[in-house]
Design a protein around this motif. Structure first.
Motif, PDB file in Angstrom:
ATOM      1  N   THR A 158       0.817  -1.285   0.139  1.00 46.37           N
ATOM      2  CA  THR A 158       0.191  -0.082  -0.056  1.00 46.37           C
ATOM      3  C   THR A 158       0.848   1.312  -0.085  1.00 46.37           C
ATOM      4  O   THR A 158       0.287   2.310  -0.284  1.00 46.37           O
ATOM      5  CB  THR A 158      -0.796   0.193   1.199  1.00 46.37           C
ATOM      6  OG1 THR A 158      -0.043  -0.044   2.465  1.00 46.37           O
ATOM      7  CG2 THR A 158      -1.885  -1.025   1.080  1.00 46.37           C
ATOM      8  N   GLU A 159       2.056   1.295   0.576  1.00 52.63           N
ATOM      9  CA  GLU A 159       2.891   2.484   0.631  1.00 52.63           C
ATOM     10  C   GLU A 159       4.059   2.523  -0.437  1.00 52.63           C
ATOM     11  O   GLU A 159       4.735   1.659  -0.588  1.00 52.63           O
ATOM     12  CB  GLU A 159       3.482   2.409   2.178  1.00 52.63           C
ATOM     13  CG  GLU A 159       4.084   3.870   2.377  1.00 52.63           C
ATOM     14  CD  GLU A 159       4.863   3.961   3.616  1.00 52.63           C
ATOM     15  OE1 GLU A 159       4.042   3.654   4.648  1.00 52.63           O
ATOM     16  OE2 GLU A 159       5.927   4.234   3.653  1.00 52.63           O
ATOM     17  N   THR A 160       3.795   3.403  -1.377  1.00 46.66           N
ATOM     18  CA  THR A 160       4.785   3.616  -2.285  1.00 46.66           C
ATOM     19  C   THR A 160       6.112   4.468  -1.888  1.00 46.66           C
ATOM     20  O   THR A 160       6.129   5.362  -1.466  1.00 46.66           O
ATOM     21  CB  THR A 160       4.188   4.409  -3.710  1.00 46.66           C
ATOM     22  OG1 THR A 160       3.044   3.756  -3.750  1.00 46.66           O
ATOM     23  CG2 THR A 160       5.101   4.290  -4.687  1.00 46.66           C
ATOM     24  N   ASN A 217       8.355   5.677  -6.908  1.00 49.32           N
ATOM     25  CA  ASN A 217       7.602   5.275  -8.060  1.00 49.32           C
ATOM     26  C   ASN A 217       8.031   5.982  -9.387  1.00 49.32           C
ATOM     27  O   ASN A 217       7.032   6.681  -9.747  1.00 49.32           O
ATOM     28  CB  ASN A 217       6.061   5.239  -7.723  1.00 49.32           C
ATOM     29  CG  ASN A 217       5.174   4.217  -8.680  1.00 49.32           C
ATOM     30  OD1 ASN A 217       5.872   3.595  -9.405  1.00 49.32           O
ATOM     31  ND2 ASN A 217       4.088   4.624  -8.695  1.00 49.32           N
ATOM     32  N   ASN A 223      -0.735   1.433  -5.932  1.00 48.12           N
ATOM     33  CA  ASN A 223      -0.858   1.162  -4.642  1.00 48.12           C
ATOM     34  C   ASN A 223      -2.135   0.841  -4.278  1.00 48.12           C
ATOM     35  O   ASN A 223      -2.232   0.738  -3.149  1.00 48.12           O
ATOM     36  CB  ASN A 223      -0.003   2.109  -3.756  1.00 48.12           C
ATOM     37  CG  ASN A 223      -0.660   3.616  -3.825  1.00 48.12           C
ATOM     38  OD1 ASN A 223      -1.758   3.680  -4.530  1.00 48.12           O
ATOM     39  ND2 ASN A 223      -0.084   4.416  -3.370  1.00 48.12           N
TER      40      ASN A 223
HETATM   41  C1  NAG Z   1      -0.361   5.945  -3.645  1.00 51.35           C
HETATM   42  O1  NAG Z   1       0.123   6.318  -4.946  1.00 51.35           O
HETATM   43  C2  NAG Z   1      -0.359   7.729  -5.408  1.00 51.35           C
HETATM   44  C3  NAG Z   1      -0.250   7.988  -6.649  1.00 51.35           C
HETATM   45  O2  NAG Z   1       0.967   7.537  -7.034  1.00 51.35           O
HETATM   46  C4  NAG Z   1       0.492   8.501  -4.287  1.00 51.35           C
HETATM   47  O3  NAG Z   1      -0.106  10.042  -4.231  1.00 51.35           O
HETATM   48  C5  NAG Z   1       0.159   8.110  -2.640  1.00 51.35           C
HETATM   49  O4  NAG Z   1       0.979   9.101  -1.911  1.00 51.35           O
HETATM   50  C6  NAG Z   1       0.572   6.663  -2.458  1.00 51.35           C
HETATM   51  N1  NAG Z   1       0.298   6.376  -1.226  1.00 51.35           N
HETATM   52  C7  NAG Z   1       1.164   5.994  -0.340  1.00 51.35           C
HETATM   53  C8  NAG Z   1       0.490   5.530   0.870  1.00 51.35           C
HETATM   54  O5  NAG Z   1       2.105   5.621  -0.497  1.00 51.35           O
END
Ligand code: NAG
Ligand code: NAG
Length: 239
Positions: free
Chosen positions: A127-129, A132, A139
């Motif tokens: 769930t936590e990116t 990326n 996620n």
């Molecule tokens: C999940 O992905 C979104 C879009 O890339 C991003 O904005 C968000 O911070 C991410 N959430 C987490 C918890 O990493």
């Protein structure tokens, strides 16, 4: 004195001097003058001929120069055209090379599995990116969608509770790329597996639970000396 008298005088003088000609006579002088004039006429004719010849020569040389200049101009234009074409070809080649040599950065790493208990066939959602680059990882679904065709490396790092087993698969669409089982009888254990794959844009890569013990199988915690974090990561190695 009228003209008749002068003429008469002339004839008398000349008539008297018939016979052996004295060197400085008027007749002799005129004769010499005439000869000189004829010679001059001949010379003038010769000079005229030579001038005409020179003219012709100059004209011919000018024509030759003109032709040469035209040829040079044609050669130059031809060279320029060829050079432009070659330059265009080289520029296109360099563009292609640049395209193949420059591999853009596509890399992701995600952690924090949504579920610690998993079911057979379930996609493990991280769930936590953490990063990326290229936005290939989602996620919300746990799927990495290939942004650019190329050779990729994927890694999973799964932290499994002791005495629990986990059959995992690194998947590309419906195909298993790498599979195995993580198990330890004595202690919680993080294990790594990887997959190097040649992928086409649009294909999807994810981690699947192929089968597992029932109950919480994944474990997540920080200690003072180490983190037990399950992660899913990948990067484009080469286009
Ligand atoms: C999940 O992905 C979104 C879009 O890339 C991003 O904005 C968000 O911070 C991410 N959430 C987490 C918890 O990493
Ligand atoms: C574990 O450590 C990370 C950063 O190192 C921190 O963000 C997180 O809150 C910690 N989690 C726990 C459960 O202490």
């Amino acid at each position: 004195m009228n003209f008749g008298l002068v003429l008469l005088g002339f004839i008398v003088v000349h008539g008297a001097s018939l016979g052996p000609e004295p060197q400085c006579s008027k007749f002799h002088y005129e004769e010499q003058l005439l000869e000189k004039m004829i010679r001059m006429e001949v010379r003038v004719e010769e000079i005229e001929k030579r001038i005409s010849k020179t003219n012709q020569h100059v004209h011919q040389t000018l024509e030759d120069l003109k032709t040469e200049r035209r040829d040079l101009k044609n050669d130059y234009n031809e060279l320029q055209t060829r050079y432009s074409q070659e330059m265009e070809e080289h520029i296109a080649e360099i563009g292609k090379l640049k395209d193949t040599l420059l591999t853009e950065t596509i890399a992701f790493k995600a952690r924090v599995p949504a579920d610690k208990s998993l079911e057979t066939g379930q996609t493990i959602l991280f769930t936590e990116t953490m990063f990326n680059k290229g936005n290939g990882y989602d996620n919300m679904t746990g799927l990495f969608t290939v942004p650019v065709s190329g050779t990729y490396l994927f890694t999973i790092h799964l932290c499994i509770k002791y005495k629990m087993n986990m059959f995992y698969g690194i998947m590309v669409d419906n195909t298993v790329q790498t599979s195995g089982v993580f198990y330890d009888s004595t202690t919680d254990h993080c294990n790594t597996a990887d997959a190097i794959t040649v992928l086409k844009a649009g294909e999807r890569v994810y981690v699947k639970c192929l089968s597992t013990s029932s109950g919480e199988v994944l474990t997540e915690y920080n200690s003072s000396t180490r983190n037990y974090w399950s992660t899913f990561s990948g990067l484009l190695i080469h286009k």
